[in-house]
Motif scaffolding. Structure first.
Motif, PDB file in Angstrom:
ATOM      1  N   THR A  41     -11.788 -36.260  -5.457  1.00  0.00           N
ATOM      2  CA  THR A  41     -11.738 -35.175  -4.501  1.00  0.00           C
ATOM      3  C   THR A  41     -10.454 -34.677  -5.673  1.00  0.00           C
ATOM      4  OG1 THR A  41     -12.924 -36.744  -2.985  1.00  0.00           O
ATOM      5  CG2 THR A  41     -11.382 -34.762  -2.286  1.00  0.00           C
ATOM      6  N   GLY A  65      -1.884 -34.598   5.484  1.00  0.00           N
ATOM      7  CA  GLY A  65      -2.650 -35.659   5.033  1.00  0.00           C
ATOM      8  C   GLY A  65      -2.194 -36.395   4.332  1.00  0.00           C
ATOM      9  N   ARG A  66      -1.931 -37.666   4.237  1.00  0.00           N
ATOM     10  CA  ARG A  66      -1.168 -38.292   2.535  1.00  0.00           C
ATOM     11  C   ARG A  66      -2.115 -40.494   2.551  1.00  0.00           C
ATOM     12  NH1 ARG A  66       3.606 -40.725   6.262  1.00  0.00           N
ATOM     13  NH2 ARG A  66       2.922 -41.518   8.203  1.00  0.00           N
ATOM     14  N   SER A  67      -3.218 -39.137   2.821  1.00  0.00           N
ATOM     15  CA  SER A  67      -4.269 -40.476   2.016  1.00  0.00           C
ATOM     16  C   SER A  67      -3.900 -41.172   0.827  1.00  0.00           C
ATOM     17  CB  SER A  67      -5.600 -40.568   2.609  1.00  0.00           C
ATOM     18  OG  SER A  67      -5.648 -39.535   1.845  1.00  0.00           O
ATOM     19  N   HIS A 102       1.975 -35.334   7.815  1.00  0.00           N
ATOM     20  CA  HIS A 102       1.593 -35.911   8.351  1.00  0.00           C
ATOM     21  C   HIS A 102       1.305 -36.337   9.972  1.00  0.00           C
ATOM     22  CE1 HIS A 102       4.803 -38.678   8.175  1.00  0.00           C
ATOM     23  NE2 HIS A 102       5.211 -37.409   6.570  1.00  0.00           N
ATOM     24  N   THR A 103       0.819 -37.391  10.432  1.00  0.00           N
ATOM     25  CA  THR A 103       0.422 -38.082  12.010  1.00  0.00           C
ATOM     26  C   THR A 103       2.246 -37.664  12.564  1.00  0.00           C
ATOM     27  OG1 THR A 103       0.484 -40.037  10.785  1.00  0.00           O
ATOM     28  CG2 THR A 103      -1.005 -38.693  12.071  1.00  0.00           C
ATOM     29  N   ALA A 105      -6.596 -31.980   5.113  1.00  0.00           N
ATOM     30  CA  ALA A 105      -6.811 -33.126   4.906  1.00  0.00           C
ATOM     31  C   ALA A 105      -6.639 -34.861   5.794  1.00  0.00           C
ATOM     32  CB  ALA A 105      -6.958 -34.316   3.495  1.00  0.00           C
ATOM     33  N   ALA A 106      -7.075 -33.824   6.917  1.00  0.00           N
ATOM     34  CA  ALA A 106      -7.226 -35.053   7.420  1.00  0.00           C
ATOM     35  C   ALA A 106      -7.752 -35.713   9.092  1.00  0.00           C
ATOM     36  CB  ALA A 106      -6.084 -34.301   9.068  1.00  0.00           C
ATOM     37  N   GLY A 107      -9.456 -35.434   8.393  1.00  0.00           N
ATOM     38  CA  GLY A 107     -10.301 -35.459   9.036  1.00  0.00           C
ATOM     39  C   GLY A 107     -10.462 -35.271  10.360  1.00  0.00           C
ATOM     40  N   VAL A 108      -9.783 -34.404  11.225  1.00  0.00           N
ATOM     41  CA  VAL A 108      -9.559 -34.074  12.404  1.00  0.00           C
ATOM     42  C   VAL A 108     -10.638 -32.525  12.493  1.00  0.00           C
ATOM     43  CG1 VAL A 108      -7.799 -33.737  14.824  1.00  0.00           C
ATOM     44  CG2 VAL A 108      -7.525 -35.564  13.114  1.00  0.00           C
ATOM     45  N   LEU A 126      -8.351 -29.495  13.764  1.00  0.00           N
ATOM     46  CA  LEU A 126      -6.472 -29.369  13.677  1.00  0.00           C
ATOM     47  C   LEU A 126      -6.294 -27.732  13.833  1.00  0.00           C
ATOM     48  CD1 LEU A 126      -4.505 -31.747  13.864  1.00  0.00           C
ATOM     49  CD2 LEU A 126      -4.825 -31.809  11.089  1.00  0.00           C
ATOM     50  N   VAL A 175     -10.181 -29.756   3.364  1.00  0.00           N
ATOM     51  CA  VAL A 175     -10.897 -30.854   2.506  1.00  0.00           C
ATOM     52  C   VAL A 175     -11.917 -32.406   3.678  1.00  0.00           C
ATOM     53  CG1 VAL A 175     -10.789 -33.534   1.641  1.00  0.00           C
ATOM     54  CG2 VAL A 175      -9.720 -31.455   1.209  1.00  0.00           C
ATOM     55  N   GLY A 176     -12.091 -32.112   5.645  1.00  0.00           N
ATOM     56  CA  GLY A 176     -12.314 -32.609   6.000  1.00  0.00           C
ATOM     57  C   GLY A 176     -14.065 -32.714   6.269  1.00  0.00           C
ATOM     58  N   VAL A 177     -14.329 -33.895   6.370  1.00  0.00           N
ATOM     59  CA  VAL A 177     -16.137 -33.700   6.733  1.00  0.00           C
ATOM     60  C   VAL A 177     -16.057 -34.772   8.126  1.00  0.00           C
ATOM     61  CG1 VAL A 177     -18.294 -34.850   6.032  1.00  0.00           C
ATOM     62  CG2 VAL A 177     -16.564 -33.722   4.239  1.00  0.00           C
ATOM     63  N   GLY A 201     -16.764 -31.297  -1.217  1.00  0.00           N
ATOM     64  CA  GLY A 201     -18.180 -32.118  -1.303  1.00  0.00           C
ATOM     65  C   GLY A 201     -18.428 -31.597  -2.742  1.00  0.00           C
ATOM     66  N   THR A 215     -16.419 -32.896  -5.762  1.00  0.00           N
ATOM     67  CA  THR A 215     -15.834 -34.103  -5.801  1.00  0.00           C
ATOM     68  C   THR A 215     -16.823 -34.803  -7.009  1.00  0.00           C
ATOM     69  OG1 THR A 215     -15.078 -34.401  -3.701  1.00  0.00           O
ATOM     70  CG2 THR A 215     -15.604 -36.345  -4.780  1.00  0.00           C
TER      71      THR A 215
HETATM   72  P1  NAD Z   1      -7.624 -40.712   6.414  1.00  0.00           P
HETATM   73  O1  NAD Z   1      -8.203 -40.771   7.424  1.00  0.00           O
HETATM   74  O2  NAD Z   1      -6.771 -41.799   5.193  1.00  0.00           O
HETATM   75  O3  NAD Z   1      -6.042 -39.956   5.855  1.00  0.00           O
HETATM   76  C1  NAD Z   1      -5.926 -39.120   6.920  1.00  0.00           C
HETATM   77  C2  NAD Z   1      -4.761 -38.100   7.430  1.00  0.00           C
HETATM   78  O4  NAD Z   1      -3.941 -37.254   7.726  1.00  0.00           O
HETATM   79  C3  NAD Z   1      -3.372 -39.409   7.199  1.00  0.00           C
HETATM   80  O5  NAD Z   1      -2.317 -39.255   6.272  1.00  0.00           O
HETATM   81  C4  NAD Z   1      -3.146 -39.023   8.598  1.00  0.00           C
HETATM   82  O6  NAD Z   1      -1.235 -39.292   8.128  1.00  0.00           O
HETATM   83  C5  NAD Z   1      -2.889 -37.592   8.862  1.00  0.00           C
HETATM   84  N1  NAD Z   1      -3.827 -36.896   9.406  1.00  0.00           N
HETATM   85  C6  NAD Z   1      -4.630 -37.037  10.540  1.00  0.00           C
HETATM   86  N2  NAD Z   1      -4.258 -36.684  12.037  1.00  0.00           N
HETATM   87  C7  NAD Z   1      -3.177 -35.880  11.886  1.00  0.00           C
HETATM   88  C8  NAD Z   1      -2.640 -35.083  12.763  1.00  0.00           C
HETATM   89  N3  NAD Z   1      -3.486 -34.986  13.887  1.00  0.00           N
HETATM   90  N4  NAD Z   1      -1.510 -34.074  12.408  1.00  0.00           N
HETATM   91  C9  NAD Z   1      -1.042 -34.248  10.914  1.00  0.00           C
HETATM   92  N5  NAD Z   1      -1.707 -35.669  10.075  1.00  0.00           N
HETATM   93  C10 NAD Z   1      -2.702 -35.619  10.675  1.00  0.00           C
HETATM   94  O7  NAD Z   1      -8.717 -39.709   5.975  1.00  0.00           O
HETATM   95  P2  NAD Z   1      -8.469 -39.036   3.370  1.00  0.00           P
HETATM   96  O8  NAD Z   1      -9.662 -40.682   3.356  1.00  0.00           O
HETATM   97  O9  NAD Z   1      -7.290 -38.818   3.238  1.00  0.00           O
HETATM   98  O10 NAD Z   1      -9.994 -37.762   3.978  1.00  0.00           O
HETATM   99  C11 NAD Z   1      -9.596 -37.181   4.334  1.00  0.00           C
HETATM  100  C12 NAD Z   1     -10.675 -36.131   5.380  1.00  0.00           C
HETATM  101  O11 NAD Z   1     -11.540 -35.541   4.123  1.00  0.00           O
HETATM  102  C13 NAD Z   1     -11.697 -36.604   5.733  1.00  0.00           C
HETATM  103  O12 NAD Z   1     -12.505 -35.606   6.795  1.00  0.00           O
HETATM  104  C14 NAD Z   1     -13.144 -37.337   4.603  1.00  0.00           C
HETATM  105  O13 NAD Z   1     -13.873 -37.069   5.087  1.00  0.00           O
HETATM  106  C15 NAD Z   1     -13.263 -35.973   4.792  1.00  0.00           C
HETATM  107  N6  NAD Z   1     -12.685 -36.403   2.539  1.00  0.00           N
HETATM  108  C16 NAD Z   1     -13.693 -35.949   1.783  1.00  0.00           C
HETATM  109  C17 NAD Z   1     -14.660 -35.677   0.577  1.00  0.00           C
HETATM  110  C18 NAD Z   1     -15.168 -34.763   0.069  1.00  0.00           C
HETATM  111  O14 NAD Z   1     -15.478 -34.861  -1.033  1.00  0.00           O
HETATM  112  N7  NAD Z   1     -15.170 -33.299   0.801  1.00  0.00           N
HETATM  113  C19 NAD Z   1     -13.046 -36.699  -0.119  1.00  0.00           C
HETATM  114  C20 NAD Z   1     -12.419 -37.264   0.764  1.00  0.00           C
HETATM  115  C21 NAD Z   1     -12.473 -37.258   1.719  1.00  0.00           C
END
Ligand code: NAD
Length: 295
Positions: A142, A166-168, A194-195, A213-216, A219, A234-236, A273, A276
């Motif tokens: 990704t 995001g910091r995943s 990050h959060t 890449a937060a997943g929110v 946001l 990046v979010g899905v 997506g 990736t």
């Molecule tokens: P994760 O939940 O592991 O990490 C999310 C990160 O976002 C965390 O580090 C957190 O600190 C930060 N975060 C969350 N809410 C926040 C907020 N309100 N304010 C600030 N920071 C915030 O998620 P992930 O695995 O890194 O994935 C992120 C998103 O990307 C998801 O929606 C996932 O589905 C998507 N994703 C898409 C692909 C792709 O191929 N398109 C691949 C991987 C992940």
């Protein structure tokens, strides 16, 4: 209105380039890249991801093994399976679809994969190679796809302010490191938020390149975007179900309004997506060249 960066179109271009490489490998070595996808159980999202990976690999003419295992496979059995493919010279890439069932230690499984066949780029050895800028490793798919999109969209990265939300371990952290490295498509000044970040908005507003890449869903507000910035969403997020039964997806950015302010922006779906999967195929082809060249 912003230029829409189409991951679907870029994927098609990359797969076309890879087709040429597969032909070249076949001509030089009389064989093709080999990829095994290991799927444990029947999680619907995992099934659909693996199905797409298998289809793409077959379409490129790879030797592809879809190795589906039951939900109750033991950790030892899975580790033994990985060992088998580590030692199989026709296999250049091993992909274990995550998440794994709770009784299996994911870290143990990822670490069991030969780093030189770890085309997902999740093995600690490859993450370490990435950090020190050693190109022998595989970049995680990704983040590699994100960087590729930024480059192919013609966005200047050298000296650019990049903000990563995001910091995943699979997205935020690696892309932050990659954009700050020396080299093409990098040399940026990176802020990772990050959060626990105090003023998310203030950071986002400074970004020439904003990677979210937060997943929110929603946001990132349109007024957080610097006019002309490149926005990679990046979010899905599943936000509902269409009458057809298909999942309705949204990114982390308010796309409709954001596209009036950004210079370039990726859609969801059809953005990161597809990239990736393209990067997974690219890693597998690179692995085939290395293994066959060394044999
Ligand atoms: P994760 O939940 O592991 O990490 C999310 C990160 O976002 C965390 O580090 C957190 O600190 C930060 N975060 C969350 N809410 C926040 C907020 N309100 N304010 C600030 N920071 C915030 O998620 P992930 O695995 O890194 O994935 C992120 C998103 O990307 C998801 O929606 C996932 O589905 C998507 N994703 C898409 C692909 C792709 O191929 N398109 C691949 C991987 C992940």
């Amino acid at each position: 209105s912003a230029e829409i960066i189409s991951g679907t179109q870029m994927r098609a271009a990359i797969l076309e380039e890879l087709r040429g490489e597969v032909a070249a490998i076949k001509e030089k070595y009389g064989t093709v890249p080999g990829l095994v996808t290991i799927l444990v159980g029947e999680n619907p999202a995992s099934v659909s991801y693996v199905t797409l990976k298998v289809k793409t690999a077959l379409d490129l003419g790879f030797h592809e093994i879809q190795d589906n295992q039951p939900e109750d496979i033991t950790e030892d059995e899975l580790l033994a399976l990985i060992e088998k493919y580590n030692n199989d010279p026709s296999i250049h890439g091993i992909l274990v679809q995550l998440p794994l069932p709770k009784h299996i230690d994911e870290e143990k499984v990822i670490t069991a994969i030969d780093p030189d066949k770890d085309v997902d780029g999740f093995h600690p050895v490859n993450l370490g190679r990435m950090v020190i800028g050693d190109t022998k490793g595989f970049l995680p798919c990704t983040p590699a796809g994100i960087q590729e999109m930024i480059v192919r969209s013609g966005t200047e990265t050298s000296g650019a302010e990049v903000v990563v939300v995001g910091r995943s371990n699979i997205v935020g952290k690696p892309i932050s490191i990659m954009m700050g490295q020396k080299g093409v498509g990098a040399n940026s000044t990176v802020t990772m938020v990050h959060t626990r970040t105090k003023d998310l908005e203030a950071h986002c507003k400074r970004a020439d390149i904003l990677i979210v890449a937060a997943g929110v869903p929603n946001l990132v507000k349109p007024e957080w975007i610097k006019p002309g910035a490149t926005v990679i969403d990046v979010g899905v997020n599943r936000i509902g179900t269409a009458p057809s039964g298909k999942a309705l997806l949204s990114g982390d950015v308010e796309f409709d309004k954001a596209k009036e302010i950004a210079g370039k922006i990726t859609p969801v779906p059809g953005g990161v997506g597809p990239m990736t999967i393209a990067m997974l195929m690219k890693n597998t082809v690179a692995s085939a060249w290395r293994h066959l060249g060394a044999a």
